[in-house]
Design a protein around this motif. Structure first.
Motif, PDB file in Angstrom:
ATOM      1  N   ASN A  16      -8.419   2.048   0.091  1.00 57.08           N
ATOM      2  CA  ASN A  16      -8.238   0.925   1.019  1.00 57.08           C
ATOM      3  C   ASN A  16      -9.378  -0.086   0.943  1.00 57.08           C
ATOM      4  O   ASN A  16      -9.548  -0.899   1.856  1.00 57.08           O
ATOM      5  N   VAL A  19      -8.388  -3.993   1.240  1.00 57.87           N
ATOM      6  CA  VAL A  19      -8.132  -4.488   2.592  1.00 57.87           C
ATOM      7  C   VAL A  19      -9.425  -4.523   3.403  1.00 57.87           C
ATOM      8  O   VAL A  19      -9.677  -5.462   4.161  1.00 57.87           O
ATOM      9  N   SER A 173      -6.075   0.822   9.093  1.00 55.78           N
ATOM     10  CA  SER A 173      -5.514  -0.526   9.198  1.00 55.78           C
ATOM     11  C   SER A 173      -4.952  -0.838  10.583  1.00 55.78           C
ATOM     12  O   SER A 173      -4.918  -2.008  10.975  1.00 55.78           O
ATOM     13  N   PRO A 345       1.245  -0.204   6.016  1.00 57.27           N
ATOM     14  CA  PRO A 345      -0.027  -0.821   5.601  1.00 57.27           C
ATOM     15  C   PRO A 345       0.036  -1.245   4.134  1.00 57.27           C
ATOM     16  O   PRO A 345       0.625  -0.549   3.293  1.00 57.27           O
TER      17      PRO A 345
END
Length: 537
Positions: A16, A19, A173, A345
């Motif tokens: 991740n 992001v 997220s 997500p």
């Protein structure tokens, strides 16, 4: 236990990063893509150094222990960048430009990344080999145990990846970055605990010396003896005469009884001359002047494998995009499940290649392979190189399909006058090429692992384990270079930047088509390498 929790922890953070860097550190997409590509490349290149240290000085147990602690520290530092407000930029105010990170905040984040790189450098090349060390390959039970261990390893790897790419990323997220990054840190603590709890029961193989030194010795000795004449017989038959000597190390793992044809100029490194001195223990007094045939065969093996391995670098261009621009596409897509309020997500889209791989592996093993075996009369139905070639063909299909889908997505968004986002089901169209990519990796990547494991000498297993990740690393660096070149060359003057910050204003589809063209050229090169390669008997 160590493997499951390490993958849940480390991958739950690494997956991740795109992001996190854009949402929390407010970095531009082109900067984020470059950082993630370089980071992934470095974490995949570090196993080469880790394998060298494990085989030469530390041993696999100590390397894994130190690397697990380093990963723990890295995850704690990254978690602190989210939990402590002074370690990341302030939130964006509506209507104002977002402020980026300070040099100190960037340095602290990169400090955490450095520990993650150290952890990956020790864990990735050693965990498979250390697990295999626990079994005796001379017994039937030991051989079955090794096969079961490899099957369990890949099962837990995919399981951990899918959990990381769904549950952990969802918490990061949608709930809290602090909590979402604390979970991997806690899981990594359990990984360390599981590893050290088994310390008294492990089989700990001592390091056998640097394989790189052995390779260099063969090359130097062969160059020094380049003017000598080789015997007409094969080295194995010639070893009974006085002109060729063949030594075997005492360690059972170093034995190598198979000798390959070709590259016979390297055999000159093993010719005994009157000037060569052999010690009472059976070893050469000057290893840079006289080498064993075993050492020579190790070098031949590597020379044959390198061209095949190099094809995996360009293959990674297709796989790398799932960690960067596919996520950017998902961020500008409708990711709701049907008409519900639940939104997938963006980083969780990386789970679909794993899903494709997990679904295809049992289908191939249980249904496709047995039928192919009856037709081809080969174990597994196809050779390892044939399976790798199929993976390359599918990767070209993946990037071509992804280019078509991106072209349709962007055109639809522009028709509806949207600068960000697309219409319903926009995100769903990203799934088919990702699943196909997973099938491609099931053919290519898994076959690469098996290929290196079977074709490398036994005393170079850690090096073999690092070779795949080294290809990943160079593929990541190549992707980063390609992104930079395309970004700079297509954004000049009035021309449209293919990799614009807003994908609807760029031409990401042309970028994907370019990777597909490179994939076709790579496929031609691979066909030539595969035709030239000769398997170790």
């Amino acid at each position: 236990g160590n493997e499951i929790f390490e993958k849940l922890g480390a991958l739950g953070t690494i997956t991740n990063l795109v992001v996190y860097l854009t949402a929390v550190f407010h970095l531009r997409s082109i900067t984020t893509a470059t950082i993630v590509n370089v980071f992934n490349g470095t974490t995949n290149l570090a196993p080469v150094l880790g394998a060298f240290l494990a085989d030469t000085y530390l041993g696999r147990y100590a390397t894994l222990g130190l690397a697990s602690v380093a990963s723990q520290l890295g995850l704690l530092i990254v978690m602190l960048t989210a939990a402590v407000s002074r370690l990341h930029p302030p939130r964006c105010d509506p209507g104002r430009l977002c402020s980026g990170p300070t040099p100190g905040q960037q340095a602290f984040l990169l400090f955490g990344f450095a520990f993650l790189v150290i952890g990956a450098g020790g864990i990735r090349p050693c965990n498979l080999a250390f697990g295999a060390d626990q079994f005796d390959p001379r017994t039937e039970d030991g051989r079955k145990g090794i096969n079961s261990f490899f099957n369990l390893y890949y099962f837990t790897f995919n399981l951990a990846m899918m959990i990381s790419a769904t549950l952990i990323i969802y918490v990061q997220s949608n709930v809290s970055w602090s909590v979402g990054l604390a979970i991997p840190a806690v899981l990594m603590f359990f990984s360390c605990a599981f590893f050290f709890l088994g310390s008294r029961t492990y089989v700990k193989v001592r390091p056998e010396g640097s394989p790189f030194s052995s390779i260099a010795q063969v090359l130097v000795a062969a160059f020094r003896k380049r003017r000598l004449k080789l015997p007409d017989d094969h080295p194995v038959q010639a070893s009974t005469s006085s002109s060729i000597t063949m030594f075997f190390a005492e360690s059972n793992s170093s034995l190598m009884s198979v000798f390959m044809d070709g590259f016979r100029i390297l055999d000159k490194a093993a010719i005994v001359t009157p000037e060569d001195e052999i010690k009472p223990d059976g070893y050469a007094a000057d290893p840079w002047q006289l080498c064993t045939l075993q050492q020579v065969e190790q070098v031949k093996c590597i020379v044959r494998i390198i061209p095949v391995w190099s094809t995996g670098i360009l293959y990674q261009l297709a796989a790398t995009q799932q960690q960067t621009y596919v996520i950017f596409q998902a961020l500008q897509s409708n990711r709701h499940l049907g008409r519900s309020n639940f939104q997938i997500p963006a980083a969780s889209f990386v789970v679909f290649p794993m899903l494709g791989m997990s679904l295809w592996i049992p289908i191939y093993d249980r249904i496709v392979a047995p039928r192919l075996e009856r037709i081809t009369k080969k174990e597994g139905g196809l050779t390892l190189l044939q399976r790798m070639g199929i993976g390359l063909v599918l990767s070209v299909a993946v990037m071509t399909t992804a280019g078509v889908i991106e072209e349709r997505r962007r055109s639809h968004a522009l028709r509806h006058h949207r600068t960000v986002g697309v219409t319903t089901n926009g995100g769903a169209w990203l799934i088919p090429p990702l699943i196909l990519l997973g099938v491609s990796e099931a053919f290519n990547v898994i076959s690469q692992v098996e290929f290196y494991y079977k074709q490398f000498p036994e005393n170079m297993r850690s090096i073999a384990g690092s070779l795949l990740f080294c290809g990943f690393a160079l593929g990541g660096y190549l992707s980063s270079l390609m992104v930079t070149v395309v970004h700079r060359s297509t954004g000049r003057g009035q021309s449209r930047n293919w990799l614009a910050e807003d994908l609807n204003k760029g031409r990401l589809d042309l970028f994907y088509y370019s990777i597909a063209v490179l994939g076709v050229l790579n496929l031609v090169y691979f066909a030539a390498c595969a035709k030239w390669y000769r398997y170790k008997a």
